[in-house]
Design an enzyme around this catalytic site. Structure first.
Site, PDB file in Angstrom:
ATOM      1  N   ASP A  76      -5.806  -7.313   4.393  1.00 43.23           N
ATOM      2  CA  ASP A  76      -7.193  -6.706   3.486  1.00 43.23           C
ATOM      3  C   ASP A  76      -7.937  -7.700   2.832  1.00 43.23           C
ATOM      4  O   ASP A  76      -9.321  -7.786   3.224  1.00 43.23           O
ATOM      5  CB  ASP A  76      -6.806  -5.707   2.556  1.00 43.23           C
ATOM      6  CG  ASP A  76      -7.941  -5.192   1.525  1.00 43.23           C
ATOM      7  OD1 ASP A  76      -8.615  -4.684   2.261  1.00 43.23           O
ATOM      8  OD2 ASP A  76      -7.531  -5.170   0.488  1.00 43.23           O
TER       9      ASP A  76
ATOM     10  N   ASP B 242      -2.087 -18.752   1.511  1.00 45.33           N
ATOM     11  CA  ASP B 242      -3.178 -19.305   0.610  1.00 45.33           C
ATOM     12  C   ASP B 242      -3.630 -20.537   1.613  1.00 45.33           C
ATOM     13  O   ASP B 242      -4.745 -20.652   1.485  1.00 45.33           O
ATOM     14  CB  ASP B 242      -2.432 -19.880  -0.656  1.00 45.33           C
ATOM     15  CG  ASP B 242      -0.914 -20.717  -0.243  1.00 45.33           C
ATOM     16  OD1 ASP B 242      -0.588 -20.493   0.947  1.00 45.33           O
ATOM     17  OD2 ASP B 242      -0.237 -21.114  -1.050  1.00 45.33           O
TER      18      ASP B 242
ATOM     19  N   LYS C 234       4.085 -15.563   3.587  1.00 44.77           N
ATOM     20  CA  LYS C 234       4.126 -16.260   2.462  1.00 44.77           C
ATOM     21  C   LYS C 234       5.786 -16.428   2.535  1.00 44.77           C
ATOM     22  O   LYS C 234       6.323 -15.892   1.279  1.00 44.77           O
ATOM     23  CB  LYS C 234       3.415 -15.357   1.368  1.00 44.77           C
ATOM     24  CG  LYS C 234       3.572 -16.294  -0.155  1.00 44.77           C
ATOM     25  CD  LYS C 234       2.576 -17.173  -0.137  1.00 44.77           C
ATOM     26  CE  LYS C 234       2.794 -18.011  -1.770  1.00 44.77           C
ATOM     27  NZ  LYS C 234       2.152 -19.483  -1.536  1.00 44.77           N
TER      28      LYS C 234
ATOM     29  N   TYR D   6       0.878  -1.032   0.107  1.00 51.58           N
ATOM     30  CA  TYR D   6      -0.061  -0.061  -0.116  1.00 51.58           C
ATOM     31  C   TYR D   6       0.882   1.274  -0.039  1.00 51.58           C
ATOM     32  O   TYR D   6       0.477   2.407  -0.443  1.00 51.58           O
ATOM     33  CB  TYR D   6      -0.894   0.003   1.215  1.00 51.58           C
ATOM     34  CG  TYR D   6      -2.025  -0.711   0.991  1.00 51.58           C
ATOM     35  CD1 TYR D   6      -2.277  -2.242   0.858  1.00 51.58           C
ATOM     36  CD2 TYR D   6      -3.446  -0.228   1.212  1.00 51.58           C
ATOM     37  CE1 TYR D   6      -3.196  -2.974   0.758  1.00 51.58           C
ATOM     38  CE2 TYR D   6      -4.646  -1.124   0.937  1.00 51.58           C
ATOM     39  CZ  TYR D   6      -4.225  -2.344   0.897  1.00 51.58           C
ATOM     40  OH  TYR D   6      -5.672  -2.913   0.715  1.00 51.58           O
TER      41      TYR D   6
ATOM     42  N   ASP E  18     -12.226  -9.534   4.559  1.00 58.66           N
ATOM     43  CA  ASP E  18     -13.185  -9.642   3.605  1.00 58.66           C
ATOM     44  C   ASP E  18     -13.867 -10.930   3.725  1.00 58.66           C
ATOM     45  O   ASP E  18     -15.096 -11.297   3.707  1.00 58.66           O
ATOM     46  CB  ASP E  18     -13.218  -9.381   2.136  1.00 58.66           C
ATOM     47  CG  ASP E  18     -13.247  -7.693   2.131  1.00 58.66           C
ATOM     48  OD1 ASP E  18     -13.112  -6.888   3.009  1.00 58.66           O
ATOM     49  OD2 ASP E  18     -13.687  -7.161   1.015  1.00 58.66           O
TER      50      ASP E  18
HETATM   51  C1  IPM Z   1     -10.204  -1.787   3.807  1.00 63.56           C
HETATM   52  C2  IPM Z   1     -10.480  -1.320   2.613  1.00 63.56           C
HETATM   53  C3  IPM Z   1      -9.331  -0.147   1.984  1.00 63.56           C
HETATM   54  C4  IPM Z   1      -8.323  -1.063   2.164  1.00 63.56           C
HETATM   55  C5  IPM Z   1      -9.586   0.356   0.670  1.00 63.56           C
HETATM   56  C6  IPM Z   1     -10.897   1.143   0.729  1.00 63.56           C
HETATM   57  C7  IPM Z   1      -8.407   1.258   0.573  1.00 63.56           C
HETATM   58  O1  IPM Z   1     -10.696  -2.281   1.606  1.00 63.56           O
HETATM   59  O2  IPM Z   1     -10.224  -0.971   4.613  1.00 63.56           O
HETATM   60  O3  IPM Z   1     -10.360  -2.847   3.894  1.00 63.56           O
HETATM   61  O4  IPM Z   1      -7.717  -1.648   1.165  1.00 63.56           O
HETATM   62  O5  IPM Z   1      -7.549  -1.100   3.208  1.00 63.56           O
HETATM   63 MG    MG Z   2     -10.602  -4.186   2.405  1.00 61.63          MG
END
Ligand code: IPM
Ligand code: MG
Length: 357
Positions: free
Chosen positions: A243, A219, A187, A142, A247
């Site tokens: 990240d 993975d 990894k 990032y 999710d």
């Molecule tokens: C998160 C989001 C952010 C990230 C995006 C919006 C840049 O996905 O906070 O997880 O990737 O960190």
């Molecule tokens: Mg995210």
């Protein structure tokens, strides 16, 4: 009176923030904490307003605040801004994380009893899931050097041992307050940065003899997260892996609209740790403006804000219990409703939680 910088941002950001603020404010008040809230523009709306996603005025407000309560930024319209550094994610959210050195992104993922059937996993697999993902937030791809040319591009993943040690230490301290188990996700069979992570890991873990440890390739972890999510406690990992995995963890819970997030740094105010609190979902442009977004992730992020930035543990738990209660009552926003179930609007869900406080 402590000040909270409220940055609703884009898409469903303003909707979920508006539904959550009354809950946070009521819980804070019941803990004898009167908070002051001041709003500012961030993201695409700020770009539309003045040509920058993170205006000086917004930064000034954040600088004097004790915490930032953040909605979401970004949307298809803003993906077309020619300079990527002026797009909401790279021009506002990442610079905010960097400015306040918010190195620890904490995302709790657990299975609500009443939502077990909303998980895409079989009930017996998701049952008992209760993990805390500690994602390093100000390093890695990032923030590394980037270059985009016509036919080639790169993003450098860079970490130094200090950065790694900070987040690992954070994770171990968090584990001491929980089930005393930390899993490092990496990894190291491919990435040099992961080899360094493991080296620092070996140095840090011996300082916490009471904490059980294991480590796992990313993975494989992605696989275990859906085959045996209940076996994890604290999970610590680098920025991009965190990240992606959070999710996945959110979906295992039943919806991305459930998982909250706290981004914490080293800076302290009179009241607690300075932090940025945001739902882990994005701006959800497909449902923005419809009033159907799930505010629970934002409400629960508000609880984390009371916990970490204001030391109001009781008020935080009060919110968390209220959320559990409304879910137990069968109240659902669209993302959580099964076929045929009626769903509440964003505002109604916020009010339901407020009532359950
Ligand atoms: C998160 C989001 C952010 C990230 C995006 C919006 C840049 O996905 O906070 O997880 O990737 O960190
Ligand atoms: Mg995210």
């Amino acid at each position: 009176m402590p000040l909270i910088a409220v940055l609703p941002g884009d898409g469903i950001g303003p909707e979920v923030i508006d539904a959550s603020l009354p809950v946070v404010s009521a819980a804070a008040k019941s803990a004898g904490l009167t908070l002051d809230y001041e709003r500012a523009l961030v993201g695409g709306v700020a770009y539309d307003d003045g040509g920058h996603p993170l205006p000086k005025k917004t930064l000034k407000l954040c600088d004097k605040a004790a915490a930032i309560y953040f909605g979401a930024v970004g949307g298809p319209k803003y993906d077309k801004i020619p300079d990527p550094n002026l797009r909401p994610e790279r021009g506002a959210l990442l610079p905010l994380r960097k400015r306040y050195s918010l190195y620890a992104n904490v995302r709790p993922a657990f299975a609500y009893k009443s939502l077990e059937d909303r998980s895409p996993l079989k009930r017996e697999r998701v049952q008992g899931m209760d993990m805390l993902v500690c994602r390093e937030l100000v390093g890695g791809a990032y923030f590394g050097k980037k270059q985009l040319k016509a036919t080639s591009a790169y993003d450098v993943i860079e970490y130094n041992s200090k950065q790694i040690e900070l987040i690992l230490t954070f994770a171990f301290k968090a584990a001491l307050l929980r089930k005393k188990h930390v899993t490092l996700v990496h990894k190291a069979n491919v990435l040099a940065t992961s080899i360094l992570w493991k080296k620092v890991w070996d140095k840090v873990r011996v300082k916490y003899p009471d904490v059980q440890v294991d480590d796992c390739y990313v993975d494989a972890f992605a696989m275990y997260l859906i085959s045996r999510p209940a076996t994890y406690d604290v999970v610590v990992t680098e920025n991009m892996m965190g990240d992606i995995l959070t999710d996945e963890a959110a979906q295992v819970m039943g919806s991305i609209g459930l998982i909250p997030s706290a981004s914490l740094g080293k800076a302290k105010t009179k009241w607690g740790v300075f932090g940025l609190y945001e739902p882990s979902h994005g701006s959800a442009p497909d449902i923005a403006g419809k009033g159907i977004a799930n505010p629970l992730s934002t409400i629960l992020s508000g609880a984390m804000m009371l916990r970490y930035s204001f030391g109001a543990e009781k008020a935080a738990q009060q919110i968390e219990r209220a959320v559990e209660k409304v879910l137990d009552q069968g109240l659902r926003t669209g993302d959580l409703a099964a076929k045929g179930e009626t769903s509440l609007s964003t505002t109604e869900m916020g009010q339901a939680v407020l009532k359950a406080l």
